[in-house]
Design a protein around this motif. Structure first.
Motif, mmCIF file in Angstrom:
data_model
loop_
_atom_site.group_PDB
_atom_site.id
_atom_site.type_symbol
_atom_site.label_atom_id
_atom_site.label_comp_id
_atom_site.label_asym_id
_atom_site.label_seq_id
_atom_site.Cartn_x
_atom_site.Cartn_y
_atom_site.Cartn_z
ATOM 1 N N VAL B 159 -106.437 34.125 -4.887
ATOM 2 C CA VAL B 159 -105.768 33.066 -4.869
ATOM 3 C C VAL B 159 -106.779 31.970 -3.947
ATOM 4 O O VAL B 159 -106.739 32.304 -2.560
ATOM 5 N N ALA B 160 -107.066 31.044 -4.412
ATOM 6 C CA ALA B 160 -107.736 29.879 -3.514
ATOM 7 C C ALA B 160 -107.361 28.672 -3.135
ATOM 8 O O ALA B 160 -106.764 28.235 -4.214
ATOM 9 N N SER B 161 -107.481 28.462 -2.124
ATOM 10 C CA SER B 161 -107.048 26.737 -1.903
ATOM 11 C C SER B 161 -108.528 26.323 -1.550
ATOM 12 O O SER B 161 -109.246 26.516 -0.459
ATOM 13 N N CYS B 162 -109.151 25.297 -2.378
ATOM 14 C CA CYS B 162 -110.310 24.699 -2.040
ATOM 15 C C CYS B 162 -110.558 23.374 -2.262
ATOM 16 O O CYS B 162 -109.656 22.628 -3.038
ATOM 17 N N ILE B 163 -111.817 22.734 -1.778
ATOM 18 C CA ILE B 163 -112.061 21.482 -2.087
ATOM 19 C C ILE B 163 -113.110 21.181 -3.267
ATOM 20 O O ILE B 163 -113.845 22.170 -3.510
ATOM 21 N N GLY B 164 -113.110 20.272 -3.858
ATOM 22 C CA GLY B 164 -114.123 19.733 -4.828
ATOM 23 C C GLY B 164 -114.998 18.905 -4.215
ATOM 24 O O GLY B 164 -115.054 18.407 -3.049
ATOM 25 N N PRO B 165 -115.907 18.131 -5.039
ATOM 26 C CA PRO B 165 -116.944 17.338 -4.585
ATOM 27 C C PRO B 165 -116.312 16.091 -3.844
ATOM 28 O O PRO B 165 -117.022 15.403 -2.907
ATOM 29 N N ALA B 166 -115.071 15.850 -4.109
ATOM 30 C CA ALA B 166 -114.449 14.374 -3.296
ATOM 31 C C ALA B 166 -114.424 15.018 -2.039
ATOM 32 O O ALA B 166 -114.703 14.181 -0.906
ATOM 33 N N GLY B 167 -113.809 16.164 -1.552
ATOM 34 C CA GLY B 167 -113.713 16.411 -0.152
ATOM 35 C C GLY B 167 -115.040 16.687 0.518
ATOM 36 O O GLY B 167 -115.223 16.168 1.500
ATOM 37 N N GLU B 168 -116.178 17.133 -0.072
ATOM 38 C CA GLU B 168 -117.313 17.382 0.456
ATOM 39 C C GLU B 168 -117.630 15.884 0.934
ATOM 40 O O GLU B 168 -118.504 15.768 1.918
ATOM 41 N N LYS B 169 -117.613 15.026 -0.277
ATOM 42 C CA LYS B 169 -118.173 13.539 0.035
ATOM 43 C C LYS B 169 -117.265 12.799 1.055
ATOM 44 O O LYS B 169 -117.437 11.510 1.362
ATOM 45 N N LEU B 170 -116.404 13.199 1.638
ATOM 46 C CA LEU B 170 -115.458 12.589 2.454
ATOM 47 C C LEU B 170 -114.696 11.386 2.124
ATOM 48 O O LEU B 170 -114.406 10.515 2.564
#
Lengths: 628, 628
Positions: B159-170
């Motif tokens: 099970v993962a908690s992860c970010i998508g592109p929005a998190g990467e792009k701050l």
């Protein structure tokens, strides 16, 4: 103890203009309670077999019950009775407001009209004195105007039940209106009133209503007022519009002329429900001495659907049935348009249930090319077209253009239109089906088919019951609920006959009914007595139809209302109501013959209706049988 | 009896790649419970004053509570913690699904990240063994893809908690996503994760969770399962979407960017509520061992808003907050569009509350000419324009065109746009306000202003409470409800810190909390202890902000949320929330200074937080004071 019934009616021969008072026997008042109970017994004798509903032989009655105008919760109702031109058989319907109690205060349990008046008339009764008055100046006027004129003429305490132009023009689902917005709606008795050239019955008075034990009745009122339950709060806050959105989603409400599914076809149902409707409510409206006050006075003074300036832009709040038949069924989510339609129906005097069904029927015909823009006089009768639906409703009320065909109701209109329109005509024996779906409330299939007035939702069915009475049952166990239906149907008959409001019935413990009846009439102080009395009334109304050659076994039950074929989506998907099993089991319980619905001689005897046996013996086995 | 806490965290320095296990003391675990309780105590030491939230000095934590992954009802939650770039102060948020319990089964109470990784990485933990892995191949991928890849790589029980592109792009309100659709949404900690170049935390394991008295805990689970109450049934049937229509009408939901009134401006709210939403639900979705299972998996495979083909046209059910922020607030009644927006937010990893507020803000700017079609890249940002709102949401997630400005949140976007846009930016200290209106729930004004994470609806407020706890109070008696707020806020803190779900909190008697805590941890077995513990956590989080120079007394409270001026129509018309009185009274009860909100030394001592006194003594009286 005092006598617990009035026992006096007025008979009016409109052809001759003769008025005659009639005393009702104690036996009649005890055995048939009042309202359509007594009326069915009387009119069985007085309406000849085969009488034309719109001819002079039909008798039209306005009847109260022994609890009308008393402390009983809630004694505000009167019924209209007669033979219906819409469905051809025993017709009744009932209404609240102030008319019923004031008819009693004016001195009569009821008034019955036979014949046809040579010119428009109205009856005015004041404290026991009645007279027919010329109504030539009222003819053509809407119900608001009539109400105002009669109040101006006879005093503001005068209350009238009157027809508008729709009744005059014999719109088959026309109805009377009292208090500008209360309607004894079903069965089309407004057309009978119009045919008789009777514009109104106006009453005024302050005579006492006899009660067996008034003190006890007052005590009971205080007791039960403290114990209101069930839907009381919802009705008190919103009135019936409080359930529109939920019902459209649950499958209780029919959607898109009975072929749709709420969440998919009418997701915007909340726009014609509870808080949205209430947003236009200026003040609450309650019938005579009602603690619920489910009605409301609306204000809508701008926009394309502004209410009549003559009424200061005020009108009555649309009921659930109106919101659903004109909203959910036609996919119109513009609440202002439905407020306007409600006013049109009230002013012209039309049953909003049938009128809404007619609109949905016409739309489905139009969408399927069976009606064209040329037929509709330019109206684009597409789903949800508020403007067109408002215009159509007025055309129907005036019998103008396409409205002249639709004013006959969906059954006759479908025959006229032909080309497959029958599929879109959702009615039972000519009466348009109201906005409660048997797929959601299977007991209503039985009621719609079996009641003497077909397609009625207020004559028993598990949806409408005193709080907490029947809680553990499987509504889809078609062979197991007969006893529940028996108790609900018989108590409902007594409720209607007694002059009680259905919203009292569902707000107070069932024990309130024998309690109030016992205190006020001295009779029917136990539930067991009430069941038998309700059964007697049921058989009496049924016998009226049987003798006329009207047999519920031959009624049409539209596939859409019972799920033949079933819906494939939504909350009542895959439900096909097995009403055949349901009705068969019920006929067994009632001891009615399954091939003819004739009650057994033993049953007739048990109910004190042995005199019917001779007539009923002549009833033939119908050529077709829905249950076969 | 066994030890009732795990007491082990993992510290990861992303700059150096060094991992270090850390034992937590019994005292810390007892005094601060877990979750953001323990985290606030630890990070008070570990995040230096003035640290840039997006810089290496910020510490980002994923913490469970002692009841996470236990029989407690309902122990499915984890929190994320850290300093928020969105509102600048103490940030936390929490989420259900399967991640929290599995983090514990993998061997840790929590994991904390400091520094910034030179390249994208993810942390993988399996049964106590942790390692940082290269995430270059995951960078740029959406949360669905990341979830699938990590499951394929490490086994399907991962099970993962992860970010998508929005998190990467701050995007400042970006968030992590676990289980493809569960979101620790508020405070914008997804942006912190992106700044740290941490793509995911993936966990897997089957280590036991220590419990003080496991048998008792199991017994309690059986007992309380039988006694579910309150909103249990509604949540079980619909999930949070069950209240959308009613809330839009009652005044609970803000309408038309907080300036409208439900019945007038959004009468079609049912189209995005309960049965309509459920119509698209293919199956129920429940978090780890949850008896409610409020979630749902939607299917939408056709039309303009069909879900991603890669996911077989399936996605998670939108929550009330999402339906309201993107529906009621923007007047979009197209439920399919909101299902699509929910997918976009999940895939890109954005808080739907802030994203919806941003959309409503942009629309109001557009409708008032502050944004033009040129600014929006051709989007017609009119009220209720579903297609445009969907497109806008994707632009924000990608920081594309106007989306780049809006990705900063409404406070910063309004400054950028200028020309009076501030009036339309509904936030508290930079955090967009969720979909519960203080005019309907006045206690939320206090929460929105006073909580360490501003503008949060899950941190106390009379709307959210265990069944039947507070029933007799006048919500508008601003000076009389402090004690209720105290009990609700402190128990809510312990609930969050313990890893319990709010929907368990509102489904079971409040006594379930001390019962489960007592059985599982051996501590906090009475409500009185819980109040004090919750208060300790409250002060700890508050102290973090005070030391940073963030004072709730200086927060902005938008006039629209408190009724300054009041609405003139609808259910909460004429309500102006006197939050000044409310907060003043509450500060008195808490023994916090009314000019500075600094807790008294006696209070600090009472709570065992005497060590804070030195730091807090340096806090200045703020230049402005909302309460003055």
């Amino acid at each position: 103890m005092a006598r617990g019934y009035m026992g006096k009616i007025l008979n009016v021969n409109l052809t001759t203009g003769k008025l005659q008072e009639e005393a009702l026997s104690e036996e009649l008042c005890r055995d048939f309670v009042g309202g359509y109970g007594i009326a069915a017994r009387l009119l069985y004798e007085r309406i000849p077999v085969g009488a034309d509903p719109l001819g002079p032989d039909n008798v039209l009655g306005f009847m109260t019950g022994p609890l009308t105008g008393t402390p009983a919760l809630i004694g505000s109702r009167y019924v209209m009775v007669g033979k219906s031109a819409l469905h051809g058989g025993w017709g009744d319907c009932n209404s609240g407001g102030d008319f019923g109690p004031n008819l009693k205060f004016a001195g009569f349990d009821g008034v019955f009209f036979s014949g046809i008046s040579p010119k428009p008339v109205y009856l005015f009764i004041e404290n026991g004195k009645a007279e027919l008055r010329d109504a030539s100046d009222l003819w053509g006027k809407d119900t608001n105007e009539v109400d105002d004129i009669l109040k101006a003429r006879h005093g503001k305490e005068t209350v009238a039940s009157c027809i508008g132009p729709a009744g005059e023009k014999l719109v088959l689902f026309a109805c009377a209106i009292n208090d500008k917005g209360r309607a004894p709606g079903r069965s089309g008795l407004g057309a009978v009133m119009g045919a008789k050239k009777l514009k109104a019955v106006a009453v005024k008075g302050n005579l006492p209503v006899p009660m067996f034990d008034e003190k006890k009745a007052q005590e009971l009122r205080r007791k039960y007022l403290r114990e209101s339950k069930g839907f009381f709060d919802t009705l008190h806050t919103y009135g019936t519009c409080g359930i529109t959105a939920d019902s459209a989603m649950s499958g209780d409400s029919p959607v898109k002329n009975w072929a749709g599914v709420g969440p998919r076809d009418f997701p915007t149902a909340s726009a014609i429900s509870d808080e949205v409707v209430k947003f236009y409510e200026e003040k609450k409206y309650g019938c005579w001495r009602c603690p619920i006050a489910c009605g409301g006075i609306m204000k809508l003074d701008s926009g394309p659907f502004a209410l009549s300036a003559r009424e200061n832009f005020r009108g009555h709040k649309p009921e659930y049935e109106t919101l659903c038949m004109f909203g959910t069924l036609t996919l119109d989510d513009d609440v202002q348009s439905i407020i306007k339609i409600n006013e049109i129906c009230n002013m012209y005097g039309m049953d909003t249930i049938s009128a809404g069904a007619v609109a949905a029927f016409a739309i489905e015909c139009y969408e399927n090319g069976l009606l064209t823009k040329r037929d509709t006089g330019g109206l684009e009768l597409t789903w949800g077209n508020a403007q067109a639906i408002v215009a159509l409703t007025e055309k129907v009320a005036k019998r103008e253009g396409i409205g002249d065909i639709l004013a006959e109701g969906v059954m006759r209109a479908a025959k006229e239109i032909g080309k497959g329109a029958e599929e879109f005509a959702i009615h039972v024996s000519g009466q348009e089906v109201p906005a409660h779906d048997p797929k959601f409330t299977p007991g209503l299939a039985l009621t719609y088919m079996l009641d003497a007035t077909p397609g009625r939702h207020t004559q028993g069915g598990e949806l409408v019951q005193p709080p907490g009475w029947f809680t553990a049952y499987d509504k889809y166990a078609y062979d197991q609920n007969s006893e529940m239906f028996y108790k609900l149907r018989t108590t409902t008959h007594v409720m209607n006959a007694a002059g009680l409001c259905m919203f009292g019935y569902i707000s107070y413990d069932i024990q309130s009914m024998p309690d109030f009846l016992g205190a006020i009439t001295g009779w029917h102080g136990t539930l067991e007595e009430i069941y038998k009395t309700g059964e007697r009334i049921d058989v009496m109304r049924h016998a009226f139809n049987l003798r006329e050659g009207i047999n519920p076994l031959t009624r049409n039950m539209p596939g859409r209302i019972v799920g033949e074929p079933p819906l494939t989506e939504g909350n009542v998907r895959n439900v096909t109501v097995d009403y055949r099993t349901e009705v068969k089991k019920y006929l067994e319980l009632m001891d009615w013959n399954k091939a003819t619905t004739i009650p057994s001689e033993a049953k007739l005897k048990e109910l004190g209706l042995g005199f019917l046996a001779k007539d009923l013996a002549k009833v033939k086995v119908p050529a077709s049988n829905l249950l076969a």
